[in-house]
Design a protein around this motif. Structure first.
Motif, mmCIF file in Angstrom:
data_model
loop_
_atom_site.group_PDB
_atom_site.id
_atom_site.type_symbol
_atom_site.label_atom_id
_atom_site.label_comp_id
_atom_site.label_asym_id
_atom_site.label_seq_id
_atom_site.Cartn_x
_atom_site.Cartn_y
_atom_site.Cartn_z
ATOM 1 N N VAL A 159 0.872 -1.176 0.000
ATOM 2 C CA VAL A 159 0.000 0.000 0.000
ATOM 3 C C VAL A 159 0.907 1.224 0.000
ATOM 4 O O VAL A 159 1.882 1.276 0.756
ATOM 5 N N VAL A 160 0.616 2.182 -0.893
ATOM 6 C CA VAL A 160 1.421 3.411 -0.965
ATOM 7 C C VAL A 160 0.489 4.605 -0.741
ATOM 8 O O VAL A 160 -0.588 4.654 -1.340
ATOM 9 N N LEU A 161 0.881 5.515 0.113
ATOM 10 C CA LEU A 161 0.061 6.705 0.315
ATOM 11 C C LEU A 161 0.950 7.906 0.656
ATOM 12 O O LEU A 161 2.121 7.735 0.995
ATOM 13 N N ASN A 162 0.389 9.084 0.526
ATOM 14 C CA ASN A 162 1.100 10.318 0.879
ATOM 15 C C ASN A 162 1.391 10.324 2.387
ATOM 16 O O ASN A 162 0.582 9.839 3.175
ATOM 17 N N ASP A 163 2.545 10.865 2.770
ATOM 18 C CA ASP A 163 2.931 10.795 4.190
ATOM 19 C C ASP A 163 1.957 11.538 5.107
ATOM 20 O O ASP A 163 1.708 11.116 6.230
ATOM 21 N N PHE A 164 1.415 12.631 4.591
ATOM 22 C CA PHE A 164 0.503 13.351 5.466
ATOM 23 C C PHE A 164 -0.876 12.713 5.526
ATOM 24 O O PHE A 164 -1.584 12.812 6.535
ATOM 25 N N ALA A 165 -1.237 11.997 4.446
ATOM 26 C CA ALA A 165 -2.469 11.196 4.515
ATOM 27 C C ALA A 165 -2.278 10.122 5.585
ATOM 28 O O ALA A 165 -3.199 9.817 6.358
ATOM 29 N N ALA A 166 -1.057 9.561 5.673
ATOM 30 C CA ALA A 166 -0.779 8.552 6.702
ATOM 31 C C ALA A 166 -0.929 9.171 8.090
ATOM 32 O O ALA A 166 -1.518 8.555 8.992
ATOM 33 N N VAL A 167 -0.431 10.383 8.271
ATOM 34 C CA VAL A 167 -0.574 11.053 9.573
ATOM 35 C C VAL A 167 -2.067 11.228 9.913
ATOM 36 O O VAL A 167 -2.493 11.035 11.058
ATOM 37 N N ALA A 168 -2.873 11.558 8.889
ATOM 38 C CA ALA A 168 -4.317 11.707 9.134
ATOM 39 C C ALA A 168 -4.930 10.368 9.564
ATOM 40 O O ALA A 168 -5.796 10.333 10.445
ATOM 41 N N HIS A 169 -4.487 9.259 8.957
ATOM 42 C CA HIS A 169 -4.963 7.937 9.407
ATOM 43 C C HIS A 169 -4.616 7.734 10.884
ATOM 44 O O HIS A 169 -5.428 7.202 11.648
ATOM 45 N N ALA A 170 -3.396 8.149 11.260
ATOM 46 C CA ALA A 170 -2.986 7.982 12.660
ATOM 47 C C ALA A 170 -3.882 8.803 13.582
ATOM 48 O O ALA A 170 -4.332 8.319 14.624
ATOM 49 N N VAL A 171 -4.162 10.048 13.184
ATOM 50 C CA VAL A 171 -5.016 10.905 14.013
ATOM 51 C C VAL A 171 -6.399 10.262 14.186
ATOM 52 O O VAL A 171 -6.996 10.291 15.259
ATOM 53 N N ALA A 172 -6.879 9.646 13.098
ATOM 54 C CA ALA A 172 -8.202 9.010 13.164
ATOM 55 C C ALA A 172 -8.197 7.766 14.053
ATOM 56 O O ALA A 172 -9.237 7.370 14.563
ATOM 57 N N ARG A 173 -7.040 7.132 14.250
ATOM 58 C CA ARG A 173 -7.005 5.834 14.937
ATOM 59 C C ARG A 173 -6.435 5.845 16.356
ATOM 60 O O ARG A 173 -6.769 4.955 17.141
ATOM 61 N N VAL A 174 -5.531 6.798 16.688
ATOM 62 C CA VAL A 174 -4.893 6.697 18.017
ATOM 63 C C VAL A 174 -5.903 7.069 19.118
ATOM 64 O O VAL A 174 -6.830 7.833 18.880
ATOM 65 N N PRO A 175 -5.734 6.526 20.338
ATOM 66 C CA PRO A 175 -6.671 6.833 21.419
ATOM 67 C C PRO A 175 -6.543 8.273 21.911
ATOM 68 O O PRO A 175 -5.536 8.950 21.660
ATOM 69 N N GLU A 176 -7.557 8.713 22.599
ATOM 70 C CA GLU A 176 -7.680 10.106 23.067
ATOM 71 C C GLU A 176 -6.478 10.556 23.916
ATOM 72 O O GLU A 176 -6.089 11.718 23.889
ATOM 73 N N ASP A 177 -5.865 9.614 24.649
ATOM 74 C CA ASP A 177 -4.764 10.034 25.526
ATOM 75 C C ASP A 177 -3.490 10.375 24.743
ATOM 76 O O ASP A 177 -2.485 10.755 25.322
ATOM 77 N N GLN A 178 -3.529 10.245 23.415
ATOM 78 C CA GLN A 178 -2.351 10.606 22.618
ATOM 79 C C GLN A 178 -2.487 11.999 22.002
ATOM 80 O O GLN A 178 -1.817 12.320 21.020
ATOM 81 N N PHE A 179 -3.397 12.792 22.560
ATOM 82 C CA PHE A 179 -3.544 14.174 22.100
ATOM 83 C C PHE A 179 -3.326 15.126 23.268
ATOM 84 O O PHE A 179 -3.732 14.845 24.389
ATOM 85 N N LEU A 180 -2.702 16.249 22.942
ATOM 86 C CA LEU A 180 -2.498 17.316 23.916
ATOM 87 C C LEU A 180 -3.424 18.452 23.480
ATOM 88 O O LEU A 180 -3.478 18.783 22.292
#
Ligand SMILES: Nc1ncnc2c1ncn2[C@@H]1O[C@H](COP(=O)(O)OP(=O)(O)OP(=O)(O)O)[C@@H](O)[C@H]1O
Length: 330
Positions: free
Chosen positions: A103-124
């Protein structure tokens, strides 16, 4: 994860570094990532030779599946990296790297996937209402680094869709006389001034020199890293002022992205964002984010957060792969 069979190699290929991580998918859908191996892209002539080095450094079998997050537009068969000489032919990667699934995707699209998936405690929390990301709605993801990455995702009824953008290349829009001077200075160097010229790591030098010229001061020529370091360490007041100005410009730009994406939340990402997280919270960022004329009350209702996951590009690449090949519902 050592000793267990991995499911995937996640790669995050930027202008300076290529990071590789072994990933295993838990039965519950969890993404379990090994510590990354980081290589300098300039030490390798191609992705294939860097991959060979990664294989040498790994003990145990290397999975025959990969997810690549790449710093550049991923549109056709050929992907050229924005800041390095590698050329990646996506159609033949499986043969070149001996893979079964890619699977190939743009690096910032990957970051958006991470934002959509990581749990709430990983945000400041940075500004606006201190509440979790919305269950339904659009989230803008913004990352100042070597350039300015911008993406967004829309979540509807437990599903989400990521959209990569080239938002860093929209026009820089000054809102006060200091930014007018900055634009004038940049326009002498470039035919068109994109927001990335200001709101990305190297932009700090332009801001620093503009502030100096407004005070009719002559300053030594510094590189971007030095200005950041001096400003963050409070050893140079002009550099401190430049960082405050950077935060204000980042606030303006982030507000513009939120408005144009129809976002109900904004998340900052990227190594630079993380480095300046404390400064950002107490800077003019939030006021500038809201400073949108009659939309000020609307902007004040948008939570702005920062993702603290150390490798969102790798995590997000794995999440994108998992969704494409294993899970229909995330
Ligand atoms: N201590 C520092 N070391 C390196 N860069 C710094 C430092 N402090 C501030 N910067 C700024 O951060 C920018 C790099 O941002 P960041 O660390 O987010 O990298 P990146 O764009 O994710 O790159 P890559 O993925 O290739 O490592 C540099 O252009 C520089 O201006």
């Amino acid at each position: 994860m050592r000793g267990q069979v991995s499911d995937l190699v996640a790669l995050d290929i930027g202008g300076t570094h290529a990071r590789f991580a072994l990933v295993r998918f838990g039965d519950d859908g969890a993404i379990i990532m090994d510590d990354p191996i980081t290589l300098k892209t300039s030490d390798y002539v191609s992705l294939q030779t860097a991959w060979e080095e990664f294989e040498r450094q790994v003990t145990g079998p290397v999975p025959r599946a990969a997810a690549l997050a790449i710093a550049g537009p991923v549109t056709g068969e050929t992907v050229r990296l924005t800041n390095n000489s590698w050329v990646i032919q996506t159609g033949s990667l499986d043969k070149q790297l001996d893979l079964d699934r890619v699977v190939v995707l743009n690096d910032f699209a990957a970051v958006a996937h991470a934002v959509a998936r990581v749990p709430e405690d990983q945000f400041l929390h940075l500004s606006g209402p201190d509440e979790p990301l919305p269950q339904n709605g659009t989230v803008s993801v913004i990352g100042p680094g070597t350039g300015l990455g911008v993406a967004h995702f829309k979540r509807v009824d437990g599903q989400y869709h990521v959209q990569a953008t080239e938002g860093g290349h929209v026009n820089f829009a000054p809102v006060d006389h200091v930014e007018d001077a900055l634009l004038k200075r940049l326009r002498n160097q470039h035919r068109r001034v994109s927001v990335e010229r200001v709101v990305a790591g190297p932009g700090i030098v332009e801001i620093y020199e503009t502030l100096a010229s407004l005070e009719h001061r002559s300053v030594e020529q510094l590189d971007d890293r030095t200005v950041w370091e001096r400003g963050l360490a409070h050893t140079d007041n002009l550099a401190v002022a430049a960082i405050e100005r950077f935060c204000m410009a980042l606030g303006s730009a982030s507000g513009d992205y939120a408005l144009s994406h129809g976002a109900s939340a904004v998340v900052m990402a990227g190594g630079l964002g993380y480095r300046i997280r404390d400064t950002l919270r107490y800077s003019g960022f939030a006021e500038r984010f809201r400073f949108k004329g009659r939309y000020e009350p609307l902007m004040a209702n948008i939570p702005v957060k920062l993702i603290t996951h150390p490798q969102p590009g790798l995590f997000g690449a794995a999440a994108a792969f998992q969704r494409e090949h294993f899970l229909e519902t995330v």
